[in-house]
Design a protein around this motif. Structure first.
Motif, PDB file in Angstrom:
ATOM      1  N   GLU A 108      -9.485  -3.799   2.926  1.00  0.00           N
ATOM      2  CA  GLU A 108      -8.102  -3.339   3.050  1.00  0.00           C
ATOM      3  C   GLU A 108      -7.668  -2.718   1.732  1.00  0.00           C
ATOM      4  OE1 GLU A 108      -5.113  -6.343   3.701  1.00  0.00           O
ATOM      5  OE2 GLU A 108      -3.533  -4.840   3.612  1.00  0.00           O
ATOM      6  N   VAL A 150      -5.073  -1.050  -0.768  1.00  0.00           N
ATOM      7  CA  VAL A 150      -3.647  -0.888  -1.084  1.00  0.00           C
ATOM      8  C   VAL A 150      -3.536  -0.184  -2.432  1.00  0.00           C
ATOM      9  CG1 VAL A 150      -2.850  -2.891   0.248  1.00  0.00           C
ATOM     10  CG2 VAL A 150      -3.431  -3.199  -2.167  1.00  0.00           C
ATOM     11  N   ARG A 177       1.038  -1.957   2.043  1.00  0.00           N
ATOM     12  CA  ARG A 177       0.284  -2.628   3.124  1.00  0.00           C
ATOM     13  C   ARG A 177       0.872  -2.237   4.474  1.00  0.00           C
ATOM     14  NH1 ARG A 177      -1.088  -8.908   2.184  1.00  0.00           N
ATOM     15  NH2 ARG A 177      -3.029  -8.340   3.176  1.00  0.00           N
ATOM     16  N   LEU A 185      -9.306  -7.505  -0.085  1.00  0.00           N
ATOM     17  CA  LEU A 185      -8.186  -6.648  -0.470  1.00  0.00           C
ATOM     18  C   LEU A 185      -8.574  -5.863  -1.721  1.00  0.00           C
ATOM     19  CD1 LEU A 185      -5.202  -6.095   0.289  1.00  0.00           C
ATOM     20  CD2 LEU A 185      -4.569  -7.930  -1.276  1.00  0.00           C
ATOM     21  N   GLY A 242      -6.353   1.416   5.641  1.00  0.00           N
ATOM     22  CA  GLY A 242      -5.224   1.546   4.726  1.00  0.00           C
ATOM     23  C   GLY A 242      -4.275   2.626   5.186  1.00  0.00           C
TER      24      GLY A 242
END
Ligand code: G4P
Length: 286
Positions: A29, A31, A40, A55, A127
Motif C-alpha cells: 500500500e 502512501v 490513504r 505500508l 494507492g
C-alpha cells in the motif's frame, strides 16, 4: 493523470483490486510520506481485508525526516508493517523484499512443511493517483517484465514483473480513490500535487499552505522569501512574497493567482524544504 471518481468508478476500482487480491500474497500500500493519512484510500482496510499488507511511505525524500520517523514509530506501535522509501532514487527498495519475507515467513514455512516447492512472493501495489505507483514499479522492474499468461487464474494480458528471484509484482497497480469528504484532506492532497488539475481554488490552497508554514515551518518561509519577520495577517504576507517575486500586475496591483502558483510550485519542488503536512500526534486515537 486526473481521474474523476464517481460511485460507479469507485465500485469498479474496488472490484478490480479485489479480483487481483486472489492472485497475490501481499499488498504494497503506497502512501505519500508527506501526508501518510490523507493519501490513504478511506476504505483500504475493508478492501484489502485479511491479505497481508506492507505500508510504503513513498516520496520520503520530500518529507520531513523527523516526522517520518514519528510515523514509523506510530505504525510499529500498532503492529502495522511500514517502511519509508524513495522510488526516484531507489532508497528502501531492498527493505521491501526483506520486510515482505518477514511478513510472509509463517505462510511460506507452512507451505514448505506441506512439501510445496518454494516460489517467489507475489505482490500488488495499490494507492491513490500520483502517489508514485508507476515510478515504484519501474524502479523495481529494471526491465524484468515477464509475460506469464499461462498461470492458472491469470488472464493472458496479466503480466508479472520479476524483482530479483524472490518477488513478482503484478504490472498494473490498483488505483484507488482518495478521501474527498474532508476539506482539510483535499487541501493537503492539492498542496502536495496528488490532485493536480484541482477543482480547489489556487488561492485557497496557497492560503492553507501559508498558514501551515506560519505555524509549523516559519523559518523555511523566511529563508525562501527573504523575510525579516512574518506578518501576522495572511494578506500582508502574500503581498510581501508577491513584491519580492515580482508578482505585480500593471497599476501596481498584486497578482494573487500568480503568487499562489509560485508558492504551490515552491512546495511541490521542495524549494521550501522537506515538509510533512500531518503528524501522528493528530491521530493518537486510532
Ligand atoms: P502514480 O503511478 O501513482 O499515479 O504516480 P507516478 O508514478 O506517476 O508518480 C507521480 C509523480 O510523483 C511523478 O512526478 C513521479 O516522478 C513522482 N514520484 C514518484 N515517486 C517519487 C519519490 O519517491 N520521490 C519523489 N521526489 N517523487 C516521486 P511528475 O512530476 O508527475 O512526473 P516526473 O517529474 O517524474 O516527470
Amino acid at each position: 493523470m486526473t481521474i474523476q471518481w464517481f460511485p460507479g468508478h469507485m465500485a469498479k476500482a474496488r472490484r478490480q483490486v479485489t479480483e487481483k487480491l486472489k492472485l497475490i500474497d501481499i499488498v504494497f500500500e503506497l502512501v505519500d510520506a508527506r501526508i501518510p493519512s490523507s493519501s490513504r484510500n478511506p476504505m483500504i482496510d475493508e478492501i484489502v481485508a485479511n491479505k497481508p499488507r506492507l505500508l510504503l511511505l513513498n516520496k520520503a525524500d520530500m518529507a520531513d525526516p523527523a516526522i517520518t520517523k514519528k510515523w514509523l514509530a506510530y505504525y510499529k506501535e500498532r503492529g502495522i508493517p511500514a517502511i519509508a522509501i524513495d522510488s526516484h532514487s531507489g532508497k528502501g527498495m531492498k527493505d521491501i523484499l526483506n520486510k515482505s519475507k518477514d511478513i510472509l515467513k509463517e505462510k511460506f514455512d507452512r507451505l514448505a512443511a506441506k512439501g510445496v516447492k518454494p516460489r517467489a512472493i507475489r505482490a500488488l501495489i495499490v494507492g491513490i493517483p500520483n502517489v508514485g505507483k508507476s515510478t515504484l514499479i519501474n524502479r523495481l522492474a529494471k526491465k524484468n517484465i515477464a509475460q506469464t499468461g499461462d498461470r492458472p487464474g491469470v488472464t493472458k494480458s496479466q503480466q508479472w514483473i520479476k524483482v530479483e528471484k524472490e518477488l513478482e509484482l503484478l504490472d498494473t497497480p490498483g488505483i484507488l480513490w482518495p478521501k474527498f469528504e474532508d476539506q482539510q484532506v483535499g487541501l493537503k492532497l492539492a498542496t502536495t500535487g496528488a490532485i493536480k488539475d484541482t477543482i480547489l481554488n489556487l488561492q485557497d490552497i496557497a492560503v492553507f499552505a501559508l498558514n501551515f508554514f506560519i505555524e509549523n515551518y516559519p523559518q523555511q518561509l523566511k529563508q525562501r522569501y527573504n523575510l525579516d519577520s512574518i506578518p501576522d495577517e495572511i494578506v500582508p504576507l502574500f503581498d510581501e512574497i508577491a513584491k519580492r517575486r515580482g508578482c505585480i500586475m500593471s497599476g501596481g496591483y498584486i497578482d494573487y493567482d500568480k503568487t499562489s502558483e509560485l508558492i504551490i510550485r515552491d512546495i511541490r519542488t521542495v524549494k521550501l524544504g522537506k515538509i510533512t503536512f500531518e503528524s501522528p500526534d493528530q491521530y493518537d486515537t486510532n
